[in-house]
Design an enzyme around this catalytic site. Structure first.
Site, PDB file in Angstrom:
ATOM      1  N   SER A 142      49.409   2.044 -49.105  1.00  0.00           N
ATOM      2  CA  SER A 142      49.041   1.638 -50.458  1.00  0.00           C
ATOM      3  C   SER A 142      48.377   0.262 -50.453  1.00  0.00           C
ATOM      4  CB  SER A 142      50.268   1.679 -51.371  1.00  0.00           C
ATOM      5  OG  SER A 142      49.908   1.509 -52.713  1.00  0.00           O
ATOM      6  N   ASP A 288      43.820   0.231 -56.331  1.00  0.00           N
ATOM      7  CA  ASP A 288      44.306  -0.314 -55.076  1.00  0.00           C
ATOM      8  C   ASP A 288      43.785   0.582 -53.939  1.00  0.00           C
ATOM      9  OD1 ASP A 288      45.920   1.882 -55.615  1.00  0.00           O
ATOM     10  OD2 ASP A 288      47.698   1.001 -54.693  1.00  0.00           O
ATOM     11  N   ASP A 290      44.725   2.984 -51.975  1.00  0.00           N
ATOM     12  CA  ASP A 290      44.880   4.443 -51.957  1.00  0.00           C
ATOM     13  C   ASP A 290      44.681   5.048 -53.342  1.00  0.00           C
ATOM     14  OD1 ASP A 290      47.324   3.469 -52.961  1.00  0.00           O
ATOM     15  OD2 ASP A 290      48.441   5.188 -52.184  1.00  0.00           O
ATOM     16  N   ASP A 292      46.163   4.987 -56.186  1.00  0.00           N
ATOM     17  CA  ASP A 292      47.198   5.510 -57.074  1.00  0.00           C
ATOM     18  C   ASP A 292      47.529   4.523 -58.195  1.00  0.00           C
ATOM     19  OD1 ASP A 292      48.611   3.676 -55.517  1.00  0.00           O
ATOM     20  OD2 ASP A 292      50.299   5.018 -55.115  1.00  0.00           O
TER      21      ASP A 292
END
Length: 545
Positions: A142, A288, A290, A292
Site C-alpha cells: 500500500s 496511494d 495501490d 485503494d
C-alpha cells in the site's frame, strides 16, 4: 549466536533468491550477530492484515521464502480444487512474489488465476467475487516506504480475512516445511484486461455520480498503479481527461518524489497542489500506490488549495450517497476512530448507521444494505442501491463519486468547502485530527499503552475525561482490539491504538463545536483547531513518547 547461525544456514539452503542468499551469506561471513538477530530473532506474523514488512532475508523480512510459506499455508487451509485469484502492484518483487504464490498454490492442487499486469488492489478485491473465487491474494504494501512489501489475503466474499481465518492460516504456515521441497505448478490462468479490468470499470462507472461533468481535475497516482485505471474510469464516466502530475504518473517502486508515498504525509501532495494552482483546477485527486485510498484537495477562498481530511470527505460522500440512493434498509458504516458526523447524518436521513473496528475487513461486514463505508485514513467504499461493487476500500470508485459530487456543486455555484460549511451549520462543526508516533522499538508502544492503563489521565485538553473504554475487552458488541477510547466533556473524543501495519502509535482526536447562527462557521473552525492542539499537547505528555 550458534542457534541464529543454524537457523540462518537452514534458511539459506532453501532460499531460491540469489539476492537474499548473497545478503545472508555476507552477514554470516561477517559474523554480524545484530543483523542475524534482526532477521531471525523474530518473524513477520500473519494476521488479518496478512503480512507486511521490509524486504530482505530471513523470517522477519518479506522475501520469496516468506511468501512461498504464506502461499503454502493458504493452500493447506483452502484444500485442493479451490480457486485463488492473485494480483500485485509495482513494488520491488511484487511480480516475483505473485508468481511464486501461483506456483505454490497450483502445485498444491488449487486452480489459480494470476493477473496479467500490476493493477490496483480494488481490482483484485472485485475479481474475487466477479470470478466466484474461493480466495484472493494481493501482493502490496500500500503506502508503506519503498523497502517494504506485503501480502493481503481475501476470502470468497471479496473482503479481507478476519478471525479465526487469520489464526488458521498462520498455523498452517507454521506447519510448512522447507520451501525447496514444496511441489510447484505452472498451469495457471492469466487474467487479461478484458477479463477483469473492463468488468471492474463497468461496475464503478455505474456508481451514483450524477450527470454533471464540467470539472477541471488534477490527478496523481503517487508513483503507483492507479494511473491508467483512473484515467480510463474518468473517461468511461464522461469526465474530461485530468491534468496529471507527470513526475508521479509512471509506476516507480522507489517513489522518488516523496519521502513517504502516502497522500497524508507532509509534502507528498506538493507537486499536485502546485499543478492545481497553475491550471486553475476545481478538484485535486490522489490515489496511494495501490489505489485503494483516495485523497481530495480543493481550492480555498483566498486563491490557494488545501487537502480535505478523510473525515471531511467521509461526511460529504456519506451524505451524497444517501441522497443518491433510495433502497429500503440502507446502511452506512465507519470505523470507531472516524468522525461521529456520519452517524448524525444517517439519523437525519432515517438511514441505519454502524461503527466497526478499524479496517475495511470489518466495515464491509457491518450489515446488509451497506451503501457506503469509510475510515478516516482516506479509505472509502462507495456503493449504490445494488450494493458495493468492491468489498474493500476503493480509491477509483471514490474518486469518480467525489468528481460527480464536485461537478454538481460547481453547477450550482458552490464548492466542496461550501458543502462542508452547510454540514457544519446543520450538524455542528466536527473537527478531527491525528497524532502519530513512529518508533524504532515496538516495546515503546507497549510501554505507552501500559502507562495509560496504569495512570489514566483525568483530563485532556482542559476537558474532564467522562469515561474510558478499554477496547481490548470488547465494547459495544465489537470484537476485542488493542486500544483505549476516552469520552470527554463537551462532545469530544480521543482514541489511542497501535497501528496494525506500521510501527506507529496512532491517536485520533475529535471535537464538536456547535454552530449557532449563519456565518459562525469560521469562528467555530478556529475554536476547534485550538481545542485539538490542546488535546494533542496533553496526550503527548500522557503517552511519554
Amino acid at each position: 549466536m550458534s542457534d541464529l547461525v543454524r537457523r540462518a544456514e537452514e534458511w539459506l539452503a532453501q532460499d531460491p533468491d540469489p539476492e537474499t542468499r548473497d545478503e545472508l551469506g555476507r552477514i554470516l561471513d561477517a559474523g554480524d550477530a545484530a543483523a542475524l538477530m534482526d532477521r531471525f530473532g523474530a518473524k513477520l506474523e500473519f494476521g488479518t492484515a496478512g503480512l507486511r514488512g521490509e524486504l530482505g532475508a530471513g523470517p522477519n523480512r518479506m522475501n520469496r521464502v516468506t511468501v512461498m510459506r504464506a502461499a503454502a499455508g493458504l493452500a493447506r487451509r483452502l484444500g485442493p480444487g479451490k480457486h485463488v485469484v492473485i494480483g500485485y502492484d509495482a513494488r520491488h518483487n511484487s511480480d516475483v512474489f505473485a508468481r511464486d504464490s501461483a506456483a505454490v498454490l497450483n502445485g498444491a492442487g488449487l486452480r489459480v488465476s494470476l493477473m496479467a499486469h500490476h493493477w490496483p488492489t480494488p481490482v483484485l478485491a472485485f475479481a474475487v467475487r466477479h470470478l466466484g473465487a474461493d480466495a484472493g491474494v494481493m501482493v502490496t504494501a500500500s503506502h508503506n516506504p519503498p523497502r517494504d512489501n506485503g501480502y493481503k489475503v481475501y476470502w470468497g466474499d471479496g473482503a479481507q480475512i478476519v478471525p479465526p481465518l487469520d489464526a488458521e492460516i498462520s498455523a498452517a504456515i507454521d506447519a510448512t516445511g522447507p520451501v525447496d521441497r514444496l511441489p510447484l505448478g505452472d498451469e495457471w490462468e492469466t487474467l487479461s484486461d478484458a477479463a477483469i479490468v473492463e468488468p471492474y470499470l463497468a461496475a464503478v462507472t455505474a456508481l451514483p455520480t450524477g450527470d454533471d461533468r464540467d470539472l477541471r481535475i488534477v490527478y496523481t497516482p503517487m508513483h503507483g498503479v492507479g494511473g491508467e485505471i483512473l484515467l480510463r474510469a474518468l473517461a468511461a464516466a464522461g469526465f474530461a481527461p485530468p491534468a496529471v502530475v507527470d513526475a508521479q504518473f509512471t509506476p516507480d517502486p522507489d517513489f522518488p518524489t516523496v519521502a513517504f508515498p502516502n497522500p497524508e504525509e507532509p509534502g507528498a501532495m506538493d507537486l499536485s497542489l502546485r499543478l492545481a494552482e497553475k491550471v486553475g483546477a476545481d478538484l485535486v485527486i490522489a490515489n496511494d500506490p495501490d489505489a485503494d485510498r483516495c485523497a481530495v484537495g480543493v481550492p480555498t477562498r483566498d486563491g490557494g488549495f488545501r487537502m480535505l481530511t478523510g473525515d471531511e470527505v467521509g461526511g460529504l460522500l456519506g451524505e451524497y450517497v444517501i441522497e443518491h440512493t433510495s433502497a429500503p434498509g440502507r446502511l452506512v458504516a465507519e470505523s470507531i476512530v472516524s468522525s461521529s458526523l456520519l452517524g448524525k447524518i444517517a439519523k437525519a436521513h432515517g438511514v441505519r448507521h454502524a461503527e466497526t473496528l478499524t479496517g475495511f475487513k470489518w466495515i464491509v461486514k457491518a450489515g446488509d444494505g451497506l451503501v457506503y463505508g469509510y475510515e478516516e485514513a482516506l479509505g472509502h467504499s462507495v456503493g449504490s442501491d445494488l450494493g458495493l461493487p468492491v468489498r474493500d476500500k476503493d480509491g477509483i470508485g471514490a474518486a469518480l463519486t467525489v468528481a460527480g459530487m464536485a461537478a454538481a456543486a460547481k453547477r450550482e455555484g458552490r464548492t466542496l468547502l461550501d458543502l462542508l460549511d452547510e454540514q457544519a451549520e446543520r450538524y455542528g462543526l466536527h473537527a478531527t485530527a491525528q497524532a502519530s508516533f513512529r518508533v524504532a522499538d515496538l516495546s515503546l508502544i507497549t510501554a505507552a499503552m501500559e502507562r495509560l492503563r496504569s495512570h489514566p489521565p483525568q483530563a485532556l485538553g482542559g476537558r474532564a475525561v467522562r469515561s474510558v473504554d478499554d477496547l481490548s475487552a470488547g465494547v459495544d458488541g465489537l470484537p476485542p482490539t488493542e486500544g483505549l477510547r476516552y469520552r470527554l466533556d463537551g462532545d469530544a473524543r480521543v482514541v489511542v491504538r497501535p497501528s496494525g501495519t506500521e510501527p506507529k502509535l496512532k491517536c485520533y482526536l475529535e471535537v464538536v463545536v456547535p454552530v449557532t447562527e449563519p456565518g459562525a462557521v469560521p469562528a467555530a473552525r478556529t475554536k476547534a483547531a485550538d481545542d485539538l492542539e490542546s488535546l494533542k499537547a496533553d496526550l503527548t505528555t500522557a503517552l511519554g513518547l
